[in-house]
Design a protein around this motif. Structure first.
Motif, PDB file in Angstrom:
ATOM      1  N   ARG A   1       8.564 -25.354 -33.452  1.00  0.00           N
ATOM      2  CA  ARG A   1       7.187 -25.500 -33.926  1.00  0.00           C
ATOM      3  C   ARG A   1       6.973 -26.829 -34.636  1.00  0.00           C
ATOM      4  NH1 ARG A   1       4.867 -22.463 -30.875  1.00  0.00           N
ATOM      5  NH2 ARG A   1       4.183 -20.396 -31.441  1.00  0.00           N
ATOM      6  N   GLU A   2       7.922 -27.235 -35.457  1.00  0.00           N
ATOM      7  CA  GLU A   2       7.802 -28.515 -36.146  1.00  0.00           C
ATOM      8  C   GLU A   2       7.759 -29.659 -35.136  1.00  0.00           C
ATOM      9  OE1 GLU A   2      10.760 -29.098 -39.163  1.00  0.00           O
ATOM     10  OE2 GLU A   2      10.602 -27.017 -39.821  1.00  0.00           O
ATOM     11  N   PHE A   3       8.628 -29.584 -34.127  1.00  0.00           N
ATOM     12  CA  PHE A   3       8.642 -30.651 -33.123  1.00  0.00           C
ATOM     13  C   PHE A   3       7.321 -30.703 -32.373  1.00  0.00           C
ATOM     14  CE2 PHE A   3       9.238 -32.364 -28.918  1.00  0.00           C
ATOM     15  CZ  PHE A   3       9.890 -33.552 -29.183  1.00  0.00           C
ATOM     16  N   GLU A   4       6.813 -29.537 -31.986  1.00  0.00           N
ATOM     17  CA  GLU A   4       5.579 -29.510 -31.212  1.00  0.00           C
ATOM     18  C   GLU A   4       4.418 -30.076 -32.024  1.00  0.00           C
ATOM     19  OE1 GLU A   4       3.331 -26.402 -28.178  1.00  0.00           O
ATOM     20  OE2 GLU A   4       4.848 -25.672 -29.589  1.00  0.00           O
ATOM     21  N   LEU A   5       4.389 -29.761 -33.321  1.00  0.00           N
ATOM     22  CA  LEU A   5       3.327 -30.273 -34.188  1.00  0.00           C
ATOM     23  C   LEU A   5       3.454 -31.788 -34.358  1.00  0.00           C
ATOM     24  CD1 LEU A   5       0.942 -29.816 -36.077  1.00  0.00           C
ATOM     25  CD2 LEU A   5       2.562 -29.110 -37.866  1.00  0.00           C
ATOM     26  N   LEU A   6       4.666 -32.271 -34.618  1.00  0.00           N
ATOM     27  CA  LEU A   6       4.878 -33.718 -34.757  1.00  0.00           C
ATOM     28  C   LEU A   6       4.535 -34.435 -33.460  1.00  0.00           C
ATOM     29  CD1 LEU A   6       5.913 -36.226 -36.236  1.00  0.00           C
ATOM     30  CD2 LEU A   6       8.233 -35.607 -35.486  1.00  0.00           C
ATOM     31  N   LYS A   7       4.976 -33.892 -32.345  1.00  0.00           N
ATOM     32  CA  LYS A   7       4.702 -34.512 -31.050  1.00  0.00           C
ATOM     33  C   LYS A   7       3.197 -34.600 -30.791  1.00  0.00           C
ATOM     34  CE  LYS A   7       5.305 -33.648 -26.087  1.00  0.00           C
ATOM     35  NZ  LYS A   7       5.909 -32.750 -25.072  1.00  0.00           N
ATOM     36  N   PHE A   8       2.471 -33.522 -31.075  1.00  0.00           N
ATOM     37  CA  PHE A   8       1.025 -33.527 -30.848  1.00  0.00           C
ATOM     38  C   PHE A   8       0.344 -34.612 -31.676  1.00  0.00           C
ATOM     39  CE2 PHE A   8      -3.228 -32.208 -32.155  1.00  0.00           C
ATOM     40  CZ  PHE A   8      -3.851 -32.094 -30.918  1.00  0.00           C
ATOM     41  N   LEU A   9       0.703 -34.698 -32.958  1.00  0.00           N
ATOM     42  CA  LEU A   9       0.096 -35.715 -33.812  1.00  0.00           C
ATOM     43  C   LEU A   9       0.470 -37.122 -33.345  1.00  0.00           C
ATOM     44  CD1 LEU A   9       0.645 -34.063 -37.309  1.00  0.00           C
ATOM     45  CD2 LEU A   9      -1.554 -34.427 -36.174  1.00  0.00           C
ATOM     46  N   ALA A  10       1.730 -37.303 -32.934  1.00  0.00           N
ATOM     47  CA  ALA A  10       2.181 -38.623 -32.500  1.00  0.00           C
ATOM     48  C   ALA A  10       1.513 -39.058 -31.199  1.00  0.00           C
ATOM     49  CB  ALA A  10       3.697 -38.612 -32.334  1.00  0.00           C
ATOM     50  N   MET A  11       1.177 -38.093 -30.353  1.00  0.00           N
ATOM     51  CA  MET A  11       0.518 -38.418 -29.086  1.00  0.00           C
ATOM     52  C   MET A  11      -0.991 -38.576 -29.253  1.00  0.00           C
ATOM     53  SD  MET A  11       2.712 -36.091 -26.383  1.00  0.00           S
ATOM     54  CE  MET A  11       2.026 -36.892 -24.918  1.00  0.00           C
ATOM     55  N   ASN A  12      -1.472 -38.250 -30.447  1.00  0.00           N
ATOM     56  CA  ASN A  12      -2.905 -38.418 -30.761  1.00  0.00           C
ATOM     57  C   ASN A  12      -3.042 -39.147 -32.094  1.00  0.00           C
ATOM     58  OD1 ASN A  12      -4.394 -36.550 -28.629  1.00  0.00           O
ATOM     59  ND2 ASN A  12      -2.574 -35.434 -29.334  1.00  0.00           N
ATOM     60  N   PRO A  13      -2.526 -40.380 -32.173  1.00  0.00           N
ATOM     61  CA  PRO A  13      -2.482 -41.088 -33.458  1.00  0.00           C
ATOM     62  C   PRO A  13      -3.867 -41.505 -33.946  1.00  0.00           C
ATOM     63  CG  PRO A  13      -1.871 -42.564 -31.688  1.00  0.00           C
ATOM     64  CD  PRO A  13      -2.001 -41.206 -31.063  1.00  0.00           C
ATOM     65  N   ASN A  14      -3.946 -41.671 -35.270  1.00  0.00           N
ATOM     66  CA  ASN A  14      -5.151 -42.200 -35.927  1.00  0.00           C
ATOM     67  C   ASN A  14      -6.376 -41.314 -35.744  1.00  0.00           C
ATOM     68  OD1 ASN A  14      -3.548 -44.536 -36.575  1.00  0.00           O
ATOM     69  ND2 ASN A  14      -3.944 -45.292 -34.507  1.00  0.00           N
ATOM     70  N   ILE A  15      -6.144 -40.047 -35.414  1.00  0.00           N
ATOM     71  CA  ILE A  15      -7.229 -39.075 -35.288  1.00  0.00           C
ATOM     72  C   ILE A  15      -7.019 -37.997 -36.333  1.00  0.00           C
ATOM     73  CG2 ILE A  15      -8.333 -37.355 -33.794  1.00  0.00           C
ATOM     74  CD1 ILE A  15      -7.318 -38.975 -31.393  1.00  0.00           C
ATOM     75  N   VAL A  16      -8.078 -37.633 -37.043  1.00  0.00           N
ATOM     76  CA  VAL A  16      -7.980 -36.583 -38.059  1.00  0.00           C
ATOM     77  C   VAL A  16      -8.184 -35.225 -37.406  1.00  0.00           C
ATOM     78  CG1 VAL A  16      -8.946 -35.651 -40.197  1.00  0.00           C
ATOM     79  CG2 VAL A  16      -8.827 -38.130 -39.856  1.00  0.00           C
ATOM     80  N   PHE A  17      -7.227 -34.324 -37.629  1.00  0.00           N
ATOM     81  CA  PHE A  17      -7.329 -32.955 -37.139  1.00  0.00           C
ATOM     82  C   PHE A  17      -7.361 -32.001 -38.322  1.00  0.00           C
ATOM     83  CE2 PHE A  17      -5.253 -35.202 -33.654  1.00  0.00           C
ATOM     84  CZ  PHE A  17      -5.978 -34.753 -32.550  1.00  0.00           C
ATOM     85  N   SER A  18      -8.297 -31.062 -38.287  1.00  0.00           N
ATOM     86  CA  SER A  18      -8.346 -30.054 -39.342  1.00  0.00           C
ATOM     87  C   SER A  18      -7.171 -29.093 -39.193  1.00  0.00           C
ATOM     88  CB  SER A  18      -9.658 -29.265 -39.275  1.00  0.00           C
ATOM     89  OG  SER A  18      -9.676 -28.442 -38.112  1.00  0.00           O
ATOM     90  N   LYS A  19      -6.888 -28.334 -40.250  1.00  0.00           N
ATOM     91  CA  LYS A  19      -5.825 -27.339 -40.177  1.00  0.00           C
ATOM     92  C   LYS A  19      -6.119 -26.316 -39.089  1.00  0.00           C
ATOM     93  CE  LYS A  19      -4.789 -27.714 -45.100  1.00  0.00           C
ATOM     94  NZ  LYS A  19      -4.818 -27.015 -46.409  1.00  0.00           N
ATOM     95  N   GLU A  20      -7.381 -25.950 -38.964  1.00  0.00           N
ATOM     96  CA  GLU A  20      -7.770 -24.963 -37.954  1.00  0.00           C
ATOM     97  C   GLU A  20      -7.536 -25.497 -36.541  1.00  0.00           C
ATOM     98  OE1 GLU A  20      -9.297 -24.035 -41.771  1.00  0.00           O
ATOM     99  OE2 GLU A  20      -9.641 -25.853 -40.576  1.00  0.00           O
ATOM    100  N   GLU A  21      -7.870 -26.763 -36.328  1.00  0.00           N
ATOM    101  CA  GLU A  21      -7.651 -27.363 -35.006  1.00  0.00           C
ATOM    102  C   GLU A  21      -6.163 -27.430 -34.672  1.00  0.00           C
ATOM    103  OE1 GLU A  21     -11.291 -30.495 -34.344  1.00  0.00           O
ATOM    104  OE2 GLU A  21      -9.759 -31.021 -35.803  1.00  0.00           O
ATOM    105  N   LEU A  22      -5.361 -27.813 -35.647  1.00  0.00           N
ATOM    106  CA  LEU A  22      -3.918 -27.899 -35.412  1.00  0.00           C
ATOM    107  C   LEU A  22      -3.330 -26.524 -35.140  1.00  0.00           C
ATOM    108  CD1 LEU A  22      -2.902 -30.538 -38.098  1.00  0.00           C
ATOM    109  CD2 LEU A  22      -2.956 -30.847 -35.623  1.00  0.00           C
TER     110      LEU A  22
END
Length: 237
Positions: A167-188
């Motif tokens: 889960r940690e990897f998937e979350l880090l990967k998602f953020l890294a593949m979508n840099p400089n974009i703000v995601f809410s907790k609900e969206e994540l």
């Protein structure tokens, strides 16, 4: 081969209920009631998912999760009668992937198990590194000394590998593949976990904090994964 679930539960009635519903749905199961024995079984690598009760003889669920999390990459679902937020935060902070409270709907438990196994499979089934430099370069995201190898499911900091549960990897990967974009907790939560249940914001926050502890020079003053107050999180790249 059928997926195998380790049920760590000392209440026989609950353990048998979990076993019955999981086996009806095509899973293999093994029940263990003692915490010390549960650690030994979990570390064998024979199981695809672990259902982990908190209150156990020998070792409690927190101790078990702490001991096995960085050695076992499979999903860990905590099952407990304790519903206080602090208990959930502690469990997730130790690396549990999910948390379900007693009494629970057996159908919901099975759905959670299937969801975690499906996501784990999607994350890891193409995990072998590609041949050739060109392929490898495309699959590596570099951020301030951090290398995220998206296909081999590995993270390196200054050349040293850091263990990341799925889960940690998937979350880090998602953020890294979508840099400089703000995601809410609900969206994540929706993107990574894919279903709704009470406490989703806590789940995201705890996982973000665990990631920061591994990749930031100072996790209390993060530079890579930034909190945008009132909005969510952003990975700076």
């Amino acid at each position: 081969m059928r997926e195998k679930i380790l049920i760590v539960e000392d209440e026989e009635e609950i353990a048998m209920l979990e076993q019955d519903y999981l086996e009806i749905n095509g899973f293999q199961t093994r029940i263990e009631s003692d915490g010390e024995q549960a650690v030994e079984l979990a570390l064998t690598g024979e199981f695809d998912l672990i259902l982990l009760d908190l209150m156990l003889p020998g070792k409690n669920g927190y101790d078990i999760c702490r001991e096995i999390r960085d050695k076992v990459d499979v999903p860990i679902l905590m099952v407990t009668a304790r519903t206080e937020s602090i208990d959930k935060v502690l469990g997730l902070g130790l690396g549990a992937d999910d948390y379900i409270s007693k009494p629970f709907d057996p159908a919901e438990l099975v759905a959670r198990v299937k969801s975690h196994l499906n996501r784990y499979e999607r994350l890891t089934k193409n995990g072998e590194p590609q041949n050739g430099t060109e392929g490898r370069e495309k699959d590596v995201i570099k951020i301030d000394g951090i290398e995220i190898h998206t296909r081999s499911w590995k993270v390196f900091r200054d050349g040293e590998e850091i263990r990341f549960p799925n889960r940690e990897f998937e979350l880090l990967k998602f953020l890294a593949m979508n840099p400089n974009i703000v995601f809410s907790k609900e969206e994540l939560f929706e993107k990574i976990w894919g279903y709704d249940y009470v406490g989703d914001s806590v789940t995201v926050t705890v996982h973000i904090n665990r990631i920061r502890e591994k990749i930031e020079e100072d996790s209390k003053n993060p530079k890579i994964i930034e909190t945008v107050w009132g909005a969510g999180y952003r990975l700076n790249r």
